[in-house]
Enzyme design. Structure first.
Site, PDB file in Angstrom:
ATOM      1  N   ASN A 133      -9.804   1.117   8.084  1.00 46.00           N
ATOM      2  CA  ASN A 133     -11.135   1.129   8.688  1.00 46.00           C
ATOM      3  C   ASN A 133     -11.123   0.831  10.178  1.00 46.00           C
ATOM      4  OD1 ASN A 133     -10.525  -1.565   8.476  1.00 46.00           O
ATOM      5  ND2 ASN A 133     -12.432  -2.165   7.464  1.00 46.00           N
ATOM      6  N   TYR A 162      -5.411  -1.548   9.826  1.00 50.47           N
ATOM      7  CA  TYR A 162      -5.900  -1.076   8.537  1.00 50.47           C
ATOM      8  C   TYR A 162      -6.809   0.140   8.688  1.00 50.47           C
ATOM      9  CZ  TYR A 162      -3.627  -4.957   6.260  1.00 50.47           C
ATOM     10  OH  TYR A 162      -2.662  -5.820   5.784  1.00 50.47           O
ATOM     11  N   HIS A 200      -4.416   6.283  -1.033  1.00 52.37           N
ATOM     12  CA  HIS A 200      -4.951   6.242   0.328  1.00 52.37           C
ATOM     13  C   HIS A 200      -3.864   6.434   1.379  1.00 52.37           C
ATOM     14  CE1 HIS A 200      -8.852   5.883   1.949  1.00 52.37           C
ATOM     15  NE2 HIS A 200      -8.919   4.599   2.194  1.00 52.37           N
ATOM     16  N   ASN A 239     -13.272   5.789   5.294  1.00 57.53           N
ATOM     17  CA  ASN A 239     -13.405   4.863   6.419  1.00 57.53           C
ATOM     18  C   ASN A 239     -12.456   5.175   7.568  1.00 57.53           C
ATOM     19  OD1 ASN A 239     -15.472   3.345   5.263  1.00 57.53           O
ATOM     20  ND2 ASN A 239     -14.043   1.994   4.193  1.00 57.53           N
ATOM     21  N   TYR A 290       0.811  -1.223   0.000  1.00 58.09           N
ATOM     22  CA  TYR A 290       0.000   0.000   0.000  1.00 58.09           C
ATOM     23  C   TYR A 290       0.844   1.273   0.000  1.00 58.09           C
ATOM     24  CZ  TYR A 290      -3.772  -3.176   1.343  1.00 58.09           C
ATOM     25  OH  TYR A 290      -4.690  -4.197   1.381  1.00 58.09           O
TER      26      TYR A 290
END
EC number: 3.1.1.29
Length: 199
Positions: free
Chosen positions: A78, A76, A30, A124, A25
């Protein structure tokens, strides 16, 4: 590492860059909050280490004349609010003194905006932080990533790497976002907005 402590009389601020952990990631849209947090750590002259009681990666020091703790949640997106809430509780940081640095689909790519409170815009990470703190009234450094074209799902778009053309601009954007964060810490919201929103 020893638990970071704030000396008596210091004014605590908690700056949190949002993102997802893991190399897969690292270059995604994000994770721009993590990128800015990394730059702030460089400016503090220190490196992130795991904070045992919260589980987050943290670094502490002084910027813009104020003490601050900079954090990157290790869970993560969320679920990132869990570690933010723990840090706020451990260091008695009020929601108004928490600054969340995050990507924003509703801003054009590269635009930086500062705000206090408001909705989550489908983010989120922001939703998780608001749930953990019991309020939406924390400060935000919003970093525009734009919206996908056509019918592409925004949830997929944010998890994609920046394009080659975008990647060339990301270092400059992150520097501006880090500068904006320092202004927010040093000047307060409205004066910082007057500077940043004129860029």
């Amino acid at each position: 590492m020893a638990e970071p402590t704030l000396a008596s009389g210091w004014y605590p601020r908690l700056v949190v860059g949002l993102g997802n952990p893991g190399k897969n990631y690292g270059r995604t849209r994000h994770n721009v909050g993590f990128m800015v947090a990394n730059l702030l750590a460089v400016r503090l002259g220190s490196k992130f280490e795991v904070h045992k009681r919260s589980g987050a990666d943290v670094v502490n020091g002084r910027l813009a004349g104020c003490s601050m703790l900079v954090a990157k949640p290790r869970n993560y997106m969320n679920e990132s609010g869990q570690q933010v809430g723990l840090l706020a509780k451990l260091y008695s940081v009020t929601p108004a003194d928490i600054i969340i640095v995050h990507d924003d689909l509703d801003l054009d790519f590269g635009r930086i905006r500062l705000k206090l409170g408001g909705g989550e815009g489908g983010h989120n990470g922001l939703r998780s932080v608001a749930a953990a703190l019991g309020t939406k009234d924390f400060q935000r450094v919003r970093i525009g990533i734009g919206r996908p074209t056509g019918r592409k799902d925004p949830a997929s778009f944010v998890l994609e790497n920046f394009t080659t053309a975008e990647r060339m601009q990301v270092p400059t954007i992150c520097k501006r976002a880090a500068d904006a964060t320092e202004l927010l810490v040093g000047l307060g919201l409205e004066p910082a907005q007057n500077h940043v929103h004129a860029w």
